[in-house]
Scaffold this motif. Structure first.
Motif, PDB file in Angstrom:
ATOM      1  N   ALA A 108       0.986  -1.368  -0.951  1.00 55.95           N
ATOM      2  CA  ALA A 108       0.401   0.143  -0.137  1.00 55.95           C
ATOM      3  C   ALA A 108       0.876   1.363  -0.125  1.00 55.95           C
ATOM      4  N   SER A 109       1.822   0.968   0.083  1.00 57.70           N
ATOM      5  CA  SER A 109       3.547   3.016   0.464  1.00 57.70           C
ATOM      6  C   SER A 109       3.205   2.956  -0.998  1.00 57.70           C
ATOM      7  N   ASN A 143       9.243   3.818   9.759  1.00 60.73           N
ATOM      8  CA  ASN A 143       8.809   5.158  10.583  1.00 60.73           C
ATOM      9  C   ASN A 143       7.626   5.584  10.049  1.00 60.73           C
ATOM     10  N   ALA A 144       7.157   5.164   8.620  1.00 59.77           N
ATOM     11  CA  ALA A 144       5.790   5.840   8.558  1.00 59.77           C
ATOM     12  C   ALA A 144       4.735   5.415   9.055  1.00 59.77           C
ATOM     13  N   MET A 196      15.296  13.620   8.192  1.00 61.49           N
ATOM     14  CA  MET A 196      15.209  13.207   7.118  1.00 61.49           C
ATOM     15  C   MET A 196      14.519  11.818   6.317  1.00 61.49           C
ATOM     16  N   PRO A 197      13.731  11.490   6.573  1.00 66.11           N
ATOM     17  CA  PRO A 197      12.950  10.414   7.289  1.00 66.11           C
ATOM     18  C   PRO A 197      12.576   9.653   5.566  1.00 66.11           C
ATOM     19  N   ASN A 198      12.844  10.214   4.282  1.00 59.39           N
ATOM     20  CA  ASN A 198      13.090   9.703   3.014  1.00 59.39           C
ATOM     21  C   ASN A 198      14.627   9.886   2.057  1.00 59.39           C
ATOM     22  N   ILE A 199      15.195   9.654   2.673  1.00 55.25           N
ATOM     23  CA  ILE A 199      16.125   9.547   2.370  1.00 55.25           C
ATOM     24  C   ILE A 199      17.318   8.730   2.754  1.00 55.25           C
ATOM     25  N   LEU A 200      18.265   7.928   1.751  1.00 55.27           N
ATOM     26  CA  LEU A 200      18.665   6.698   2.517  1.00 55.27           C
ATOM     27  C   LEU A 200      20.124   6.936   1.884  1.00 55.27           C
ATOM     28  N   CYS A 208      14.295   0.515   2.851  1.00 55.14           N
ATOM     29  CA  CYS A 208      12.470   0.617   2.251  1.00 55.14           C
ATOM     30  C   CYS A 208      11.565   0.289   4.284  1.00 55.14           C
ATOM     31  N   ILE A 209      12.497  -1.652   4.021  1.00 57.41           N
ATOM     32  CA  ILE A 209      11.369  -1.792   5.738  1.00 57.41           C
ATOM     33  C   ILE A 209      11.348  -0.537   7.230  1.00 57.41           C
TER      34      ILE A 209
END
Ligand SMILES: [Zn+2]
Length: 171
Positions: free
Chosen positions: A54-55, A117-118, A85-89, A111-112
């Motif tokens: 669903a993400s 975190n979300a 910065m939750p969306n940066i790897l 990604c997991i």
């Protein structure tokens, strides 16, 4: 979930494509769904499989090269994420001397974390950064599943060729 990489670096570009393909691969999702349970997780494997499917999150990969004293703690790290910065790897440029499949598995592991975190109602991380005894946590187990599936696909091609030649011999 979609992983984005904007740098011209073929190995990581291919690893990113591999990771994105796995995230929408029904066999990959089903293998997670079939799992009995994960350590350190308040979510069942079925819930985590649903969350992955669903993400709609996007995660961008940025490269880092550990140099200064502040970066010393990251020298041995393949990659890390930062809650600010939750969306940066952040992927370690010094740790790319390994297979593309292995890099893709690292991306899946991260990604997991991003999905965890979300998902404010659940937690499915692996506590501290020691990998000891973490094999059955969601990020480790799913990252290892990615690694196995990506490497197994290559082995399967060889198997098919062998099968063809043995059939020729029998005929
Ligand atoms: Zn981790």
């Amino acid at each position: 979930m979609l992983v984005v990489f904007k740098v011209k670096l073929p190995k990581v570009e291919i690893a990113t494509e591999m990771a994105n393909a796995l995230l929408v691969n029904s066999e990959f999702i089903q293998k997670i769904r079939d799992k009995d349970s994960f350590d350190m997780s308040t979510a069942s494997p079925q819930v985590i499989a649903d969350l992955i499917e669903a993400s709609r999150l996007e995660m961008e990969i940025k490269l880092f090269y550990p140099t200064g004293e502040n970066d010393l703690k990251y020298i041995k790290t393949f990659a890390f994420t930062n809650r600010k910065m939750p969306n940066i790897l952040f992927l370690n440029l010094k740790k790319l001397n390994r297979t593309t499949e292995s890099i893709a598995a690292t991306i899946i592991h991260e990604c997991i974390h991003v999905i965890d975190n979300a998902a404010s109602e659940y937690t499915f991380g692996h506590g501290d950064n020691s990998s000891k005894g973490k094999g059955n946590t969601a990020p480790y187990w799913i990252g290892n599943l990615a690694n196995k599936m990506l490497h197994a696909n290559a082995a399967e091609l060889v198997f098919d060729q062998e099968e063809d030649s043995s059939t020729d011999t029998i005929v």
